[in-house]
Design an enzyme around this catalytic site. Structure first.
Site, PDB file in Angstrom:
ATOM      1  N   HIS A   9       3.650 -45.516  17.324  1.00 39.62           N
ATOM      2  CA  HIS A   9       4.093 -46.887  17.090  1.00 39.62           C
ATOM      3  C   HIS A   9       4.367 -47.548  18.434  1.00 39.62           C
ATOM      4  O   HIS A   9       5.034 -46.978  19.295  1.00 39.62           O
ATOM      5  CB  HIS A   9       5.358 -46.919  16.235  1.00 39.62           C
ATOM      6  CG  HIS A   9       5.947 -48.284  16.142  1.00 39.62           C
ATOM      7  ND1 HIS A   9       7.111 -48.642  16.773  1.00 39.62           N
ATOM      8  CD2 HIS A   9       5.501 -49.398  15.523  1.00 39.62           C
ATOM      9  CE1 HIS A   9       7.375 -49.913  16.530  1.00 39.62           C
ATOM     10  NE2 HIS A   9       6.419 -50.395  15.775  1.00 39.62           N
ATOM     11  N   SER A  10       3.858 -48.748  18.639  1.00 40.96           N
ATOM     12  CA  SER A  10       4.099 -49.550  19.826  1.00 40.96           C
ATOM     13  C   SER A  10       3.789 -48.733  21.085  1.00 40.96           C
ATOM     14  O   SER A  10       2.659 -48.281  21.244  1.00 40.96           O
ATOM     15  CB  SER A  10       5.536 -50.084  19.788  1.00 40.96           C
ATOM     16  OG  SER A  10       5.734 -51.046  20.794  1.00 40.96           O
ATOM     17  N   TYR A  11       4.763 -48.538  21.974  1.00 37.47           N
ATOM     18  CA  TYR A  11       4.533 -47.724  23.185  1.00 37.47           C
ATOM     19  C   TYR A  11       3.944 -46.359  22.829  1.00 37.47           C
ATOM     20  O   TYR A  11       3.156 -45.804  23.586  1.00 37.47           O
ATOM     21  CB  TYR A  11       5.856 -47.561  23.953  1.00 37.47           C
ATOM     22  CG  TYR A  11       5.831 -46.442  24.966  1.00 37.47           C
ATOM     23  CD1 TYR A  11       5.135 -46.582  26.162  1.00 37.47           C
ATOM     24  CD2 TYR A  11       6.496 -45.247  24.727  1.00 37.47           C
ATOM     25  CE1 TYR A  11       5.105 -45.548  27.099  1.00 37.47           C
ATOM     26  CE2 TYR A  11       6.478 -44.218  25.647  1.00 37.47           C
ATOM     27  CZ  TYR A  11       5.779 -44.370  26.829  1.00 37.47           C
ATOM     28  OH  TYR A  11       5.740 -43.352  27.753  1.00 37.47           O
ATOM     29  N   GLY A  12       4.275 -45.819  21.673  1.00 35.41           N
ATOM     30  CA  GLY A  12       3.759 -44.515  21.238  1.00 35.41           C
ATOM     31  C   GLY A  12       2.237 -44.459  21.187  1.00 35.41           C
ATOM     32  O   GLY A  12       1.651 -43.391  21.268  1.00 35.41           O
ATOM     33  N   GLY A  13       1.569 -45.614  21.076  1.00 37.37           N
ATOM     34  CA  GLY A  13       0.107 -45.651  21.121  1.00 37.37           C
ATOM     35  C   GLY A  13      -0.429 -45.178  22.453  1.00 37.37           C
ATOM     36  O   GLY A  13      -1.472 -44.524  22.529  1.00 37.37           O
TER      37      GLY A  13
END
Length: 168
Positions: free
Chosen positions: A76-80
Site C-alpha cells: 500500500h502506498s510507499y509499500g509499492g
C-alpha cells in the site's frame, strides 16, 4: 492456498493490515502483515541508516526465513516501492504483485521522484534532524515517524514486472 505478504505505507505498521489478514486466513490463505524496520511495532529500530534497501530486505528476509514460495506481495502506498524491490530480488519466490494506491516504480525511481510537490512538502514539513519524518496530521494517531531516507532512495531493479502474474 496463497501466501500474502502485506506491506503498509509510510508511517504505518502491520496492524493496519490485521483485519484483511484475518479475512484472508478465514478464507484458507496465509497472511503475513509486516511492520518495516523503524516503523510501527518496530519503531525502536529507527536510525538514520534505515532506507528503502532496509525495507526491501525486511520482505526478502521474511520470504527466505519462512521459506515462502509463490507469494503475492501486497504493497500500500510507499509499500509499492518495497514490494517491487523485493520481487525483483527474489523473483523465484513471488507469484504476483498487488500495489494498492501505490506507485509501481521503474529502475532508478524513488518515491520522492514519483510524488507531487504537495506530498514532498508533507515529507519535509515534519522532518527532524535525525532523518525522521512525522506522520501526517490526518493519519491514525498510532502512526509513527518514518525514515526519510527510504522515501528519497531510488530503487534498483534488474528485471521487468512482466515476470509476475498480478499487477495493479
Amino acid at each position: 492456498m496463497t501466501t500474502y505478504v502485506l506491506v503498509p505505507g509510510a508511517w504505518h505498521g502491520a496492524r493496519v493490515f490485521e483485519p484483511l489478514a484475518r479475512g484472508l486466513r478465514r478464507a484458507g490463505h496465509e497472511a503475513c502483515p509486516l511492520s518495516l524496520t523503524g516503523v510501527g511495532g518496530r519503531r525502536h529500530l529507527l536510525t538514520p541508516s534505515v532506507n528503502l534497501d532496509t525495507h526491501i530486505d525486511d520482505v526478502a528476509n521474511l520470504l527466505l526465513d519462512e521459506d515462502v514460495r509463490d507469494a503475492v506481495l501486497v504493497g500500500h502506498s510507499y509499500g509499492g516501492m518495497v514490494v517491487t524491490g523485493a520481487a525483483d530480488r527474489l523473483p523465484d519466490r513471488v507469484e504476483g504483485l498487488v500495489c494498492v494506491d501505490a506507485p509501481v516504480p521503474e529502475d532508478g525511481q524513488s518515491l520522492w521522484s514519483l510524488v507531487t510537490e504537495n506530498e514532498r512538502a508533507w515529507y519535509l514539513g515534519g522532518t527532524s534532524a535525525n532523518g525522521r519524518t512525522s506522520p501526517l496530521p490526518f493519519f491514525d494517531p498510532r502512526a509513527t515517524p518514518h525514515p526519510l531516507a527510504s522515501l528519497l532512495q531510488a530503487v534498483r531493479l534488474e528485471g521487468g514486472l512482466e515476470r509476475f502474474r498480478a499487477k495493479s
